[in-house]
Design an enzyme around this catalytic site. Sequence first.
Site, PDB file in Angstrom:
ATOM      1  N   HIS A  32       1.041  -4.634 -12.377  1.00  0.00           N
ATOM      2  CA  HIS A  32       1.985  -5.229 -11.442  1.00  0.00           C
ATOM      3  C   HIS A  32       3.369  -5.422 -12.062  1.00  0.00           C
ATOM      4  O   HIS A  32       4.384  -5.030 -11.495  1.00  0.00           O
ATOM      5  CB  HIS A  32       1.413  -6.572 -10.987  1.00  0.00           C
ATOM      6  CG  HIS A  32       2.221  -7.267  -9.970  1.00  0.00           C
ATOM      7  ND1 HIS A  32       2.067  -7.024  -8.627  1.00  0.00           N
ATOM      8  CD2 HIS A  32       3.208  -8.171 -10.084  1.00  0.00           C
ATOM      9  CE1 HIS A  32       2.923  -7.773  -7.975  1.00  0.00           C
ATOM     10  NE2 HIS A  32       3.627  -8.485  -8.824  1.00  0.00           N
ATOM     11  N   GLU A  90       0.428  17.930   0.651  1.00  0.00           N
ATOM     12  CA  GLU A  90       0.271  17.909  -0.802  1.00  0.00           C
ATOM     13  C   GLU A  90      -0.825  18.840  -1.294  1.00  0.00           C
ATOM     14  O   GLU A  90      -1.155  18.851  -2.474  1.00  0.00           O
ATOM     15  CB  GLU A  90       0.036  16.475  -1.305  1.00  0.00           C
ATOM     16  CG  GLU A  90      -1.015  15.703  -0.546  1.00  0.00           C
ATOM     17  CD  GLU A  90      -1.052  14.217  -0.899  1.00  0.00           C
ATOM     18  OE1 GLU A  90      -0.490  13.822  -1.921  1.00  0.00           O
ATOM     19  OE2 GLU A  90      -1.655  13.454  -0.131  1.00  0.00           O
ATOM     20  N   ASP A 150       1.302  15.748  -6.179  1.00  0.00           N
ATOM     21  CA  ASP A 150       0.039  16.436  -5.966  1.00  0.00           C
ATOM     22  C   ASP A 150       0.260  17.892  -5.578  1.00  0.00           C
ATOM     23  O   ASP A 150      -0.468  18.776  -6.027  1.00  0.00           O
ATOM     24  CB  ASP A 150      -0.795  15.720  -4.896  1.00  0.00           C
ATOM     25  CG  ASP A 150      -1.667  14.622  -5.503  1.00  0.00           C
ATOM     26  OD1 ASP A 150      -2.018  14.767  -6.694  1.00  0.00           O
ATOM     27  OD2 ASP A 150      -1.978  13.648  -4.808  1.00  0.00           O
ATOM     28  N   CYS A 172       8.361  12.379  -0.559  1.00  0.00           N
ATOM     29  CA  CYS A 172       8.128  11.054  -1.131  1.00  0.00           C
ATOM     30  C   CYS A 172       7.556  11.140  -2.540  1.00  0.00           C
ATOM     31  O   CYS A 172       6.963  10.205  -3.029  1.00  0.00           O
ATOM     32  CB  CYS A 172       7.220  10.215  -0.237  1.00  0.00           C
ATOM     33  SG  CYS A 172       5.556  10.866  -0.100  1.00  0.00           S
TER      34      CYS A 172
END
Lengths: 593, 89
Positions: free
Chosen positions: A189, A431, A455, A502
């Site tokens: 995190h 992807e 990917d 993205c």
Amino acid sequence: MESFRGIVASGGVALGPARVWRRLVVNPNLGQKTDAPAEEHRRLDLALSETRRQLEELRTQLQDRLGQDHATILDAQLLILDDETFLGQVREAIDDQRLRAEAAFSRAMSEALVPLDLSGDALFRERMTDFRDVEQRVIRALSDHVSTLPTLEEPCILVSSDLTPSETAGLDFEKILGFCIDGGSDTGHTAIIARSLGVPALVGLRRASQEIRHESMLALDGELGVVHSDPDPAVIRRFESRIRRRQGAQRRLAGLQTLPAVTTDGHRIALSANIEVPEEIDIAVRNGAEAIGLVRTEYFYFRHEVLPNEDEQLGEYLDVLRRAQGRSVTFRVLDVGGDKLLAAVGGVREYNPFLGLRGARFLLANPEILRTQLRALYRASVEGPMRLMLPMICDLTEMLAFEDHARRVRESLLEEGHDFDTEVPLGIMIETPAAVAMAEELAARAEFFSLGTNDLTQYVLAVDRSNLRVSRFAQPQHPAVLRAIRDAVRAADRGRIPVASCGDMGSNPVLAMLLIGLGVQGISASAASIPALKEAIRSISFADAQAWAEEATSLSTVEEVDAFLRNKTHGLLREFVSRSKASGGDREPGDEA
Amino acid sequence: MAVRTAKISDPVGLHLRAASRIVQVAKEFQSEITIAYDGVETNAKSILGLASLVARYQEPLELRAEGPDEGAALDALVQLIEVGLGEES
């Protein structure tokens, strides 16, 4: 001067005072005393209700998956939390012996278990582990309520053994120059937040939080992975000059915040941010993101030991949409498998996980997980505009199955009288090579495409990006990848649906120009990279970008593409090319200190 | 005050699942209920208390209840200990 070596979780350089935060560790065996019993009762109550919540959640899940039988153990554990006789003894120990809640709970439990321990009966003794499990949970919950982070008065480098998501959530990000964490990982995190903020972070520093003194000066090098405490004057000077260079660029970029991402010939690009944790949205908005182009929802699952239920997810998604303040948010439904195993659903280590049960395949094989998530997402749509996106699609069958699940979820929500946006756009990630080959058919059904370049690169080039022996071959500027992107964009254009990118490719200004030249209308990238991307977009013409993309795509090898980009970008793009290289290491000789 | 005796019908004794059932049933009644075994007495609504009795198969438990529904409470608990527990597992 003392130096500590760690693992780089976020790059950059920082110089500033240390704010050392040590979590108070209460060892239940030590019997630490308290002079504020009322506070201990309050902590105990909080911990008991937190543990009750966890156990109830676990029970619901076990019951759903394994039947009532397996949930009985949890019934017994829940009864402990309501066992007034036992809790009376715990509270007595707090009041009479002035024990802290941990010690009081632990001692009362040990006393209660003495007869079981002495019984010599294997079955009875086994039972003790179930009780001890509750004790562990309560003590863990107590440790979450020990102390909260201090308010940060001035800019500082935060030094800590580790930080939980609830701790980082309360931080004033404006005051954080960097993070130094004893434990942690570069996927944790704090690492995510640091990268989003664009501040350096080191993890795995082992004992730094014990050895670094509060308020001592720190020089944090997020390129070499080292932090110096009380650095020598020469080191301070070097760090100051590195920071000055970065600040100049940052000031220039900050001026772009409210300007549109538009090329010199007036071509508008939708510049948005990829996020994992809700706080990143605030950073993205500050950096000028006009939308959230990708919410990786895995994070909401990984932070729970068990699958989050519909209402818990709803709460998280509402939070995301609220923070986005009316900007469009694209949620990618759970993408597990591959490098992201989900323990809560019995993640199985596969021999070849990137070709295994992941993304759409996983969700369609676990329809109840997909259904719960879709319900929560649709219900959140009252808060702001959103889009839903399915990862790892290979063909139309998967697309249609996804649509079907979404339709059924909408029908049952309508029946139950829920208010939601019935026309949330449904799109897919492009992807896999299969999705590129079938892009025409997919574009006829999907309402948008988003190119997952990480990917796509690994599948087109047959490179496992997590395998260090081959990961250097994962080059998104390879002509094979560029041609796949070109074909997907053409199919989207023919199907009259929007297409954006993205992946990490879009975070690099030079490669983002190729994407724009190939015709993507939007770039979604890390929050920290948005200002530099905007500057790059505003410094070139769309006509040039198209010409470069066409040329690069027609080349035969990745080496030719690299040479071409070096040449072409020499003029207009020179400045940010040098900066994007610099972000990999802008240090001077001798910085190793 | 009502007093009854019951023998544990479950071959594994007063294990966790059985103790949970007893607590759950006992909590349905207002009366104060205690269960004694081998000289140790505990609150029937306390799971840890029952567990720490370490009561075994066929052994007698002494149940006492005091309150408005003491009779009904002991009826239900005796039924559970002598029949219900064994049937369940």
